[in-house]
Design a protein around this motif. Structure first.
Motif, short mmCIF file in Angstrom:
data_model
loop_
_atom_site.label_atom_id
_atom_site.label_comp_id
_atom_site.label_asym_id
_atom_site.label_seq_id
_atom_site.Cartn_x
_atom_site.Cartn_y
_atom_site.Cartn_z
N ARG A 155 17.45 10.49 -6.62
CA ARG A 155 17.40 10.16 -5.91
C ARG A 155 15.58 9.72 -6.18
NH1 ARG A 155 16.19 15.52 -4.71
NH2 ARG A 155 18.32 15.57 -3.84
N ALA A 156 15.08 9.86 -7.10
CA ALA A 156 13.57 9.10 -6.66
C ALA A 156 13.88 7.36 -6.87
CB ALA A 156 12.68 9.58 -7.67
N GLU A 157 15.31 7.21 -7.55
CA GLU A 157 15.48 5.85 -7.89
C GLU A 157 15.64 5.18 -6.50
OE1 GLU A 157 16.17 6.39 -12.42
OE2 GLU A 157 17.72 5.57 -11.35
N GLU A 158 16.99 6.06 -5.50
CA GLU A 158 17.11 5.15 -4.29
C GLU A 158 16.26 4.39 -3.51
OE1 GLU A 158 19.54 7.98 -2.57
OE2 GLU A 158 21.20 8.64 -4.58
N VAL A 159 14.88 5.58 -3.12
CA VAL A 159 13.88 5.49 -2.87
C VAL A 159 12.45 3.99 -3.70
CG1 VAL A 159 11.76 5.80 -1.43
CG2 VAL A 159 13.58 7.74 -2.14
N LEU A 160 12.64 2.54 -3.33
CA LEU A 160 11.60 1.74 -3.15
C LEU A 160 9.93 2.36 -3.14
CD1 LEU A 160 11.11 -1.19 -3.84
CD2 LEU A 160 10.95 -1.22 -1.41
N LYS A 161 9.50 2.49 -4.67
CA LYS A 161 7.70 2.85 -4.10
C LYS A 161 7.52 1.48 -4.23
CE LYS A 161 6.38 6.19 -6.62
NZ LYS A 161 6.42 7.36 -8.01
N VAL A 162 6.30 1.42 -3.41
CA VAL A 162 5.36 0.33 -3.07
C VAL A 162 4.51 0.27 -3.22
CG1 VAL A 162 5.03 -1.53 -1.44
CG2 VAL A 162 7.56 -0.84 -1.70
N GLY A 163 3.47 -0.07 -3.67
CA GLY A 163 1.97 0.17 -3.80
C GLY A 163 0.80 -0.66 -3.11
N VAL A 164 0.26 -0.55 -2.39
CA VAL A 164 -0.60 -1.67 -1.43
C VAL A 164 -1.92 -1.93 -1.36
CG1 VAL A 164 -0.93 -3.28 1.15
CG2 VAL A 164 1.38 -1.73 0.58
N VAL A 165 -2.73 -2.56 -1.82
CA VAL A 165 -4.20 -2.69 -2.20
C VAL A 165 -5.00 -2.92 -1.69
CG1 VAL A 165 -6.25 -2.91 -3.77
CG2 VAL A 165 -4.00 -1.80 -4.55
N TYR A 166 -5.34 -2.69 -0.28
CA TYR A 166 -6.53 -3.61 0.66
C TYR A 166 -8.15 -3.10 0.50
CZ TYR A 166 -3.33 -1.16 3.64
OH TYR A 166 -1.91 -1.31 4.84
N VAL A 167 -8.47 -4.83 0.42
CA VAL A 167 -9.15 -4.91 0.32
C VAL A 167 -11.17 -4.18 0.39
CG1 VAL A 167 -10.37 -6.94 1.30
CG2 VAL A 167 -10.75 -7.27 -0.67
N SER A 168 -10.37 -3.53 2.23
CA SER A 168 -11.82 -2.87 2.46
C SER A 168 -11.06 -2.29 3.40
CB SER A 168 -12.31 -3.72 3.64
OG SER A 168 -11.01 -4.63 4.94
N PRO A 169 -12.14 -1.31 4.31
CA PRO A 169 -11.67 -0.01 5.21
C PRO A 169 -10.09 -0.88 6.62
CG PRO A 169 -13.50 0.03 5.13
CD PRO A 169 -13.76 -1.50 4.75
N ILE A 170 -9.73 -0.09 6.47
CA ILE A 170 -8.40 -0.45 7.52
C ILE A 170 -9.08 -0.02 9.30
CG2 ILE A 170 -6.56 0.29 8.61
CD1 ILE A 170 -5.44 0.91 6.25
N ALA A 171 -9.43 -1.19 9.78
CA ALA A 171 -10.33 -1.27 11.16
C ALA A 171 -9.32 -1.85 12.31
CB ALA A 171 -11.23 -2.18 10.42
N GLU A 172 -10.57 -1.59 13.84
CA GLU A 172 -9.04 -0.92 14.59
C GLU A 172 -8.04 -3.24 14.50
OE1 GLU A 172 -10.79 -0.77 18.65
OE2 GLU A 172 -12.28 -0.36 17.59
#
Length: 364
Positions: free
Chosen positions: A30-47
């Motif tokens: 089941r885990a293989e059916e789900v695409l695992k994606v990692g994202v690294v942001y350079v700063s805090p997520i603001a408005e």
């Protein structure tokens, strides 16, 4: 979608490892059916701002793929040594696709990617490609050129201002385009440029904006990850130009427009490619034509006939009829950098380390 600090991520990866170990074949399948994606942001997520636009692209992936994707997003990772550890941890924990979102993530990605040959890596603002490392970028200069033209139409002092995070080609090029766009309307207009040596420092940005105001600049564009430049300009009675997001609500009614960024197509293309097994490392560099760069609504104070000209300029740049770096273009010292009848090559644009004539400021 998980949004984690680095400390939380370490806890998360430890817990995930335990789950996989205790799982069994059914869970693993089941885990293989789900695409695992990692994202690294350079700063805090603001408005608003750079990181916000990347976060919106991540949301577009989640919306499109639904339960077929599991996303781990980690913000405020700027220092290269931290980024390298986080990229390595994301890959080791089974993410099949990993995004780096800043030029500063380049060296860490180049170190980590070869160690995880079966993982796809995508680098926004990157310039180095490997067998499993692709890049994507926006032609910011196209939006800057249009914004510069808008600024020149509204400027009374004949002086505009530019605030950049770092004096790197990705910022120097758009600064030059801003002035060239303005000079296409008023040939004698000048631009004062300041650099913060930081992507996220509201205090420094406020000081820089006030400095530009004191120098007589009545239009200010700021390429950082905050709305401070737009806010200070508006409070000081000057026009402003937003970057990455539409920042009009911070500008006291004085934002002329903003050149915004929509990374959704880049994120979706990569995610679908990995999910379908046909992902390949590419060098994507899109602008107005592809909708990666978009102009925010123009201020109602701009005369209708001028808005029509600006929209036509957008269309002409997108269609290739107008090129922001068409010659003749001279540098600060009067040397011809682009001859009449020619345009600056993509390679030279991406390596731009000089200011155009009329720019007031230093790169060093």
């Amino acid at each position: 979608m998980n949004s984690l600090t680095r400390r939380q991520f370490l806890q998360y990866t430890g817990a995930a490892a335990s789950v996989v170990t205790a799982g069994g074949l059914t869970d693993a399948a089941r885990a293989e059916e789900v695409l695992k994606v990692g994202v690294v942001y350079v700063s805090p997520i603001a408005e608003i701002g750079w990181t916000k636009q990347h976060a919106l692209a991540v949301e577009a992936v989640k919306s499109e793929l639904g339960d077929k994707v599991a996303i781990t997003a980690i913000d405020n990772i700027f220092m290269p040594q931290d980024a390298e550890r986080v990229f390595r941890e994301l890959a080791a924990s089974g993410n099949q696709l990993i995004f780096g979102t800043s030029f500063s993530h380049g060296t860490p990605l180049q170190k980590v990617a070869p160690r995880f040959a079966k993982t796809a890596f995508e680098h926004c603002s990157g310039i180095v490609h490997l067998a499993n490392l692709g890049t994507f970028e926006a032609r910011y200069y196209e939006g800057c050129y249009v914004a510069g033209a808008a600024g020149a139409h509204m400027s009374k002092s004949g002086k505009i201002g530019f605030i950049g995070g770092f004096p790197i080609p990705d910022i120097v090029g758009p600064a030059n385009a801003l002035l060239l766009g303005a000079q296409s309307v008023k040939p004698d207009i000048t631009c004062n440029a300041l650099f913060l040596n930081s992507w996220f420092d509201p205090g420094k940005e406020k000081e820089a904006a006030n400095t530009l105001l004191s120098q007589g600049c009545d239009v200010i564009c700021s390429m950082t990850d905050t709305a401070t430049g737009v806010q200070v300009a508006g409070e000081g009675g000057a026009w402003s130009i937003g970057y990455a997001s539409d920042m009009a609500r911070f500008g006291s009614g004085k934002q002329l427009t903003a050149f915004t960024l929509d990374w959704s197509s880049d994120y979706l293309r990569a995610a679908k490619g990995v999910a379908e097994g046909n992902w390949k490392p590419e060098a994507r560099w899109d602008g107005l034509a592809a909708g990666v760069v978009k102009m925010a609504p123009y201020n109602e104070a701009i005369p209708a006939e001028i808005v029509a000209k600006l929209k036509q300029l957008e269309a002409d740049i997108g269609a290739g009829k107008v090129h922001p770096y068409a010659g003749e273009v001279k540098d600060q010292d009067g040397n011809v950098k682009v001859a009449g009848g020619s345009v600056l090559s993509d390679t030279d644009i991406r390596g731009m380390n000089w200011f155009v004539q009329g720019m007031i400021g230093k790169l060093g």
